[in-house]
Scaffold this motif. Sequence first.
Motif, PDB file in Angstrom:
ATOM      1  N   GLY A   1       0.792  -1.228   0.000  1.00 35.98           N
ATOM      2  CA  GLY A   1       0.000   0.000   0.000  1.00 35.98           C
ATOM      3  C   GLY A   1       0.819   1.269   0.000  1.00 35.98           C
ATOM      4  N   ALA A   2       2.140   1.142   0.198  1.00 36.77           N
ATOM      5  CA  ALA A   2       2.989   2.329   0.218  1.00 36.77           C
ATOM      6  C   ALA A   2       3.084   2.938  -1.176  1.00 36.77           C
ATOM      7  N   GLY A   3       3.256   4.229  -1.232  1.00 41.89           N
ATOM      8  CA  GLY A   3       3.376   4.915  -2.503  1.00 41.89           C
ATOM      9  C   GLY A   3       4.739   4.716  -3.137  1.00 41.89           C
ATOM     10  N   VAL A   4       4.743   4.512  -4.443  1.00 45.51           N
ATOM     11  CA  VAL A   4       5.982   4.491  -5.228  1.00 45.51           C
ATOM     12  C   VAL A   4       6.191   5.916  -5.719  1.00 45.51           C
ATOM     13  N   LEU A   5       7.245   6.559  -5.233  1.00 49.08           N
ATOM     14  CA  LEU A   5       7.435   7.992  -5.454  1.00 49.08           C
ATOM     15  C   LEU A   5       8.526   8.259  -6.479  1.00 49.08           C
ATOM     16  N   ASN A   6       8.315   9.307  -7.293  1.00 49.69           N
ATOM     17  CA  ASN A   6       9.333   9.699  -8.257  1.00 49.69           C
ATOM     18  C   ASN A   6      10.260  10.757  -7.654  1.00 49.69           C
ATOM     19  N   ARG A   7      11.144  11.272  -8.480  1.00 51.71           N
ATOM     20  CA  ARG A   7      12.163  12.218  -7.998  1.00 51.71           C
ATOM     21  C   ARG A   7      11.545  13.495  -7.421  1.00 51.71           C
ATOM     22  N   GLN A   8      10.354  13.859  -7.863  1.00 55.30           N
ATOM     23  CA  GLN A   8       9.677  15.052  -7.338  1.00 55.30           C
ATOM     24  C   GLN A   8       8.880  14.766  -6.069  1.00 55.30           C
ATOM     25  N   GLY A   9       8.864  13.503  -5.628  1.00 55.36           N
ATOM     26  CA  GLY A   9       8.087  13.138  -4.448  1.00 55.36           C
ATOM     27  C   GLY A   9       6.625  12.929  -4.746  1.00 55.36           C
ATOM     28  N   HIS A  10       6.263  12.808  -6.030  1.00 51.27           N
ATOM     29  CA  HIS A  10       4.880  12.540  -6.431  1.00 51.27           C
ATOM     30  C   HIS A  10       4.651  11.036  -6.516  1.00 51.27           C
ATOM     31  N   LEU A  11       3.393  10.637  -6.350  1.00 52.39           N
ATOM     32  CA  LEU A  11       3.065   9.221  -6.273  1.00 52.39           C
ATOM     33  C   LEU A  11       2.759   8.648  -7.652  1.00 52.39           C
ATOM     34  N   LEU A  12       3.661   7.784  -8.110  1.00 53.66           N
ATOM     35  CA  LEU A  12       3.548   7.148  -9.420  1.00 53.66           C
ATOM     36  C   LEU A  12       2.702   5.881  -9.364  1.00 53.66           C
ATOM     37  N   GLY A  13       2.712   5.197  -8.229  1.00 52.27           N
ATOM     38  CA  GLY A  13       1.973   3.948  -8.096  1.00 52.27           C
ATOM     39  C   GLY A  13       1.852   3.532  -6.647  1.00 52.27           C
ATOM     40  N   VAL A  14       1.188   2.387  -6.445  1.00 53.16           N
ATOM     41  CA  VAL A  14       1.008   1.818  -5.108  1.00 53.16           C
ATOM     42  C   VAL A  14       1.663   0.444  -5.081  1.00 53.16           C
ATOM     43  N   HIS A  15       2.592   0.256  -4.154  1.00 51.93           N
ATOM     44  CA  HIS A  15       3.297  -1.020  -4.059  1.00 51.93           C
ATOM     45  C   HIS A  15       2.340  -2.118  -3.581  1.00 51.93           C
ATOM     46  N   THR A  16       2.308  -3.227  -4.333  1.00 49.64           N
ATOM     47  CA  THR A  16       1.394  -4.318  -3.979  1.00 49.64           C
ATOM     48  C   THR A  16       2.048  -5.684  -3.969  1.00 49.64           C
ATOM     49  N   ASP A  17       3.073  -5.912  -4.782  1.00 50.81           N
ATOM     50  CA  ASP A  17       3.596  -7.262  -4.977  1.00 50.81           C
ATOM     51  C   ASP A  17       5.110  -7.256  -5.123  1.00 50.81           C
ATOM     52  N   GLY A  18       5.698  -8.426  -4.878  1.00 51.83           N
ATOM     53  CA  GLY A  18       7.139  -8.521  -5.045  1.00 51.83           C
ATOM     54  C   GLY A  18       7.611  -9.930  -5.323  1.00 51.83           C
ATOM     55  N   ASP A  19       8.725 -10.016  -6.009  1.00 49.53           N
ATOM     56  CA  ASP A  19       9.317 -11.309  -6.329  1.00 49.53           C
ATOM     57  C   ASP A  19      10.832 -11.179  -6.370  1.00 49.53           C
ATOM     58  N   CYS A  20      11.391 -10.414  -5.443  1.00 51.71           N
ATOM     59  CA  CYS A  20      12.838 -10.245  -5.383  1.00 51.71           C
ATOM     60  C   CYS A  20      13.453 -11.323  -4.499  1.00 51.71           C
ATOM     61  N   ASN A  21      14.773 -11.491  -4.637  1.00 55.06           N
ATOM     62  CA  ASN A  21      15.474 -12.389  -3.727  1.00 55.06           C
ATOM     63  C   ASN A  21      16.851 -11.823  -3.393  1.00 55.06           C
ATOM     64  N   GLU A  22      17.532 -12.511  -2.488  1.00 51.37           N
ATOM     65  CA  GLU A  22      18.807 -12.018  -1.972  1.00 51.37           C
ATOM     66  C   GLU A  22      19.927 -12.057  -3.006  1.00 51.37           C
ATOM     67  N   LYS A  23      19.704 -12.730  -4.141  1.00 55.19           N
ATOM     68  CA  LYS A  23      20.713 -12.792  -5.191  1.00 55.19           C
ATOM     69  C   LYS A  23      20.577 -11.637  -6.182  1.00 55.19           C
ATOM     70  N   GLY A  24      19.642 -10.757  -5.924  1.00 51.70           N
ATOM     71  CA  GLY A  24      19.448  -9.632  -6.821  1.00 51.70           C
ATOM     72  C   GLY A  24      18.572  -9.953  -8.012  1.00 51.70           C
TER      73      GLY A  24
END
Length: 231
Positions: free
Chosen positions: A181-204
């Motif tokens: 639910g956190a905002g995905v913010l751009n360089r101006q601090g404006h909200l580009l999207g809402v974080h909902t999902d992820g599929d990252c791992n420790e290997k990058g």
Amino acid sequence: MACGGEEPAAPKVCASQQKPEVHSFQQCGPTLDFTPINRYAGTLADAIQRSEDAVALINGSCTGTLIAAGAGPVVLTAGHCVAVGDRPLLVFNFEDDADGDPLITEGTVIEQALEPDYALIQLDTLPAVTPVSLTTQATEPLAIIQHPRGHPKVIAEGTFLASCNQLVYYADLDTLVGSSGAGVLNRQGHLLGVHTDGDCNEKGQGVNWGWTAEAIVEASPYLQIADIADR
């Protein structure tokens, strides 16, 4: 090659839309790169300090952002965090070395959906902060101000990858449960999207993603196209 071994394959983006999932661990790379919000001095410092007061912890389990809207400011979060009619508890300025007055208030969920994955919360009491503007403009880097695992507010930065199929994709940007639910913010601090999902791992390897502000505005009866500041 910082992780050792073979260079990670390029993350897959712009695939078909996926159903919301809540992952307990979304670490993008060998370290968990969170910075307490009031110790952050990165490239986005000025914009982030203008936006961070609008970020709230929701029910101890999600994050949301007070956004500007013609019909009145509302908190934007992920739809899988709440249901229509819920009365969540929101805490503003829950952070180390708080630089503002904490506010604890309730609100009513007036909209909720899973595609796009968003919800709007109308607050009983508005905090004395400036709401964040919505945007369609992606920049390098992107940032997420969040309450991972319900902890005090932190920030993580990452790389913009793509925006397509109503989703925005980003890499090297750590999140945990509670970051939904956190905002995905751009360089101006404006909200580009809402974080909902992820599929990252420790290997990058892998990628995190969320729904774009534009997709949410198009789906919302409350929000209007004019609420996107720089369409």
